[in-house]
Design a protein around this motif. Structure first.
Motif, PDB file in Angstrom:
ATOM      1  N   UNK A 206      35.436  -8.423   7.971  1.00 17.66           N
ATOM      2  CA  UNK A 206      36.800  -8.962   7.897  1.00 17.66           C
ATOM      3  C   UNK A 206      37.836  -7.857   7.721  1.00 17.66           C
ATOM      4  N   UNK A 207      37.526  -6.822   6.934  1.00 16.05           N
ATOM      5  CA  UNK A 207      38.527  -5.754   6.776  1.00 16.05           C
ATOM      6  C   UNK A 207      38.688  -5.005   8.100  1.00 16.05           C
ATOM      7  N   UNK A 208      37.616  -4.867   8.832  1.00 12.04           N
ATOM      8  CA  UNK A 208      37.695  -4.234  10.152  1.00 12.04           C
ATOM      9  C   UNK A 208      38.597  -5.072  11.068  1.00 12.04           C
ATOM     10  N   UNK A 209      38.371  -6.375  11.071  1.00 11.48           N
ATOM     11  CA  UNK A 209      39.181  -7.265  11.921  1.00 11.48           C
ATOM     12  C   UNK A 209      40.641  -7.244  11.479  1.00 11.48           C
ATOM     13  N   UNK A 210      40.884  -7.096  10.179  1.00 10.43           N
ATOM     14  CA  UNK A 210      42.265  -7.055   9.659  1.00 10.43           C
ATOM     15  C   UNK A 210      42.993  -5.796  10.139  1.00 10.43           C
ATOM     16  N   UNK A 211      42.328  -4.647  10.060  1.00 10.08           N
ATOM     17  CA  UNK A 211      42.984  -3.412  10.542  1.00 10.08           C
ATOM     18  C   UNK A 211      43.273  -3.519  12.040  1.00 10.08           C
ATOM     19  N   UNK A 212      42.335  -4.068  12.799  1.00  5.37           N
ATOM     20  CA  UNK A 212      42.552  -4.228  14.240  1.00  5.37           C
ATOM     21  C   UNK A 212      43.716  -5.199  14.492  1.00  5.37           C
ATOM     22  N   UNK A 213      43.748  -6.296  13.745  1.00  2.03           N
ATOM     23  CA  UNK A 213      44.799  -7.320  13.865  1.00  2.03           C
ATOM     24  C   UNK A 213      46.172  -6.698  13.565  1.00  2.03           C
ATOM     25  N   UNK A 214      46.243  -5.896  12.507  1.00  3.26           N
ATOM     26  CA  UNK A 214      47.517  -5.266  12.116  1.00  3.26           C
ATOM     27  C   UNK A 214      47.986  -4.292  13.191  1.00  3.26           C
ATOM     28  N   UNK A 279      49.636 -14.156   2.996  1.00  5.25           N
ATOM     29  CA  UNK A 279      50.546 -13.586   3.999  1.00  5.25           C
ATOM     30  C   UNK A 279      49.786 -13.335   5.313  1.00  5.25           C
ATOM     31  N   UNK A 280      48.581 -12.797   5.213  1.00 10.58           N
ATOM     32  CA  UNK A 280      47.760 -12.593   6.422  1.00 10.58           C
ATOM     33  C   UNK A 280      47.350 -13.935   7.033  1.00 10.58           C
ATOM     34  N   UNK A 281      46.983 -14.884   6.182  1.00 13.41           N
ATOM     35  CA  UNK A 281      46.550 -16.195   6.694  1.00 13.41           C
ATOM     36  C   UNK A 281      47.680 -16.869   7.466  1.00 13.41           C
ATOM     37  N   UNK A 282      48.909 -16.704   6.939  1.00 11.48           N
ATOM     38  CA  UNK A 282      50.062 -17.324   7.623  1.00 11.48           C
ATOM     39  C   UNK A 282      50.323 -16.672   8.975  1.00 11.48           C
ATOM     40  N   UNK A 283      49.858 -15.434   9.144  1.00 16.85           N
ATOM     41  CA  UNK A 283      50.000 -14.746  10.442  1.00 16.85           C
ATOM     42  C   UNK A 283      48.941 -15.221  11.441  1.00 16.85           C
ATOM     43  N   UNK A 284      48.010 -16.061  10.958  1.00 12.02           N
ATOM     44  CA  UNK A 284      46.991 -16.596  11.864  1.00 12.02           C
ATOM     45  C   UNK A 284      45.670 -15.859  11.815  1.00 12.02           C
ATOM     46  N   UNK A 285      45.473 -15.021  10.771  1.00  9.53           N
ATOM     47  CA  UNK A 285      44.190 -14.324  10.680  1.00  9.53           C
ATOM     48  C   UNK A 285      43.117 -15.267  10.142  1.00  9.53           C
ATOM     49  N   UNK A 286      41.970 -15.274  10.828  1.00  5.32           N
ATOM     50  CA  UNK A 286      40.863 -16.122  10.392  1.00  5.32           C
ATOM     51  C   UNK A 286      39.714 -15.269   9.858  1.00  5.32           C
TER      52      UNK A 286
END
Ligand SMILES: NC(=O)c1ccc[n+]([C@@H]2O[C@H](COP(=O)([O-])OP(=O)(O)OC[C@H]3O[C@@H](n4cnc5c(N)ncnc54)[C@H](OP(=O)(O)O)[C@@H]3O)[C@@H](O)[C@H]2O)c1
Length: 302
Positions: A206-214, A279-286
């Protein structure tokens, strides 16, 4: 996109590199270890030595976004000399990238910087969001403040900045989770200190996906990066013991023992923060692993 990653050889960086390469991005990375340098069409390493100020500026060629993960581990005894390394491996490195970009033609538009939830004070009843203004009065929080200030310098170059306040990354093989699981697997399931301290953890995937998402969505500002369900130390110990079928019998390890053993860095296990990721969830991160139960199935599988 062409993305430059610092700290690309570490726990998050190795998996993030693979994730972004799989998505078709071109990855450059800066490393202090010459033996780690590879030169492939879509994946290229470049040498830097932030202590001496040496850097191969070819690393910035055609780069759109920098993901800055560099930083000496905090899981090593905090002597005065090592504290300087912890701090400067975050601040001097950012300053070296900044100074390099000032000197060259480049097309970097976005700077994604690792940061830490350890900026927030130890608390049981507070839920920290990105608008919380409380700052802990300890060494780690000082590091985070200086680290984020170094990241913010990039805005003066016309580069947008996002700071990812990363929680405790749980991976089956590296980092905090194997250290926590080891005594439990050996039959000694002890919570530490009061056991009530919060652990705002996040699974490595998930942290990997978060950095990619950002990076891909061009996020700016401050974001907490933790799983939606933080857990208290005693509850986590109990669940991990259950996963390994070890009965809970051992008393908590007293705080004074850990302070004697670990010195100032005992706060890493004795203190914690309950952090919100809405804040991340509201951006649509799953999340792939939103709960500790779902993460433990993965982390404890043989
Ligand atoms: N893992 C966590 O639980 C966690 C939690 C909160 C925040 N973070 C932050 O997220 C970032 C990435 O974490 P990670 O766990 O992937 O880190 P890591 O595994 O410790 O890797 C960090 C990388 O930084 C480089 N590095 C280390 N010491 C350095 C020094 N003195 N000077 C220059 N480069 C140095 C190394 O790359 P080379 O050897 O290739 O140069 C290393 O591979 C770090 O900044 C960390 O503080 C991590």
């Amino acid at each position: 996109m062409t993305i430059l990653i610092t700290g690309a050889t570490g726990l998050i960086g190795t998996a993030l590199t693979k994730h972004l390469l799989d998505q078709g991005h071109v990855i450059h990375f800066l490393t202090t270890r010459k033996e780690k340098i590879i030169k492939e069409k879509d994946h290229k390493g470049f040498y830097w030595n932030p202590t001496s100020g040496e850097i191969d500026v070819l690393a910035f060629e055609a780069v759109d976004c920098i993901i800055n993960l560099v930083g000496a581990t905090i899981a090593k005894r905090w002597t005065p000399a090592y504290k300087k390394i912890i701090l400067e491996s975050r601040t001097k490195t950012a300053a070296l990238i900044h100074a390099s970009l000032k000197k060259i033609d480049h097309r970097v538009k976005h700077f994604v910087c690792a940061s830490g939830i350890s900026i927030y004070p130890n608390a049981i009843n507070t839920i920290y969001t990105e608008t919380s203004t409380e700052v802990a009065s300890n060494f780690l929080a000082q590091v985070v403040v200086a680290w984020e200030a170094a990241a913010d310098q990039f805005t003066a170059l016309g580069i947008s900045v996002v700071k990812i306040r990363t929680g405790v990354v749980f991976d089956a093989k590296e980092g905090a989770f194997p250290k926590l699981a080891q005594p439990i697997k050996m039959g000694v399931p002890s919570a530490v200190g009061s056991g009530s301290q919060w652990i705002s953890w996040i699974h490595r995937d998930d942290i990997v996906a978060i950095y990619a998402f950002a990076a891909i969505n061009g996020l700016t500002g401050v974001y907490n990066a933790v799983a939606p369900a933080p857990i208290q130390n005693i509850a986590l110990t109990t669940l991990v013991a259950g996963a390994y079928k070890v009965p809970m019998w051992a008393p908590n390890v007293p705080a004074f023992v850990l302070k004697l053993l670990l010195g100032e860095m005992a706060i890493l296990v004795l203190e914690g923060q309950k952090v919100s990721v809405s804040k991340f969830e509201k951006k649509g991160f799953n999340f792939s692993y939103p709960t500790i139960e779902s993460a433990l199935v993965n982390l404890t599988k043989k």
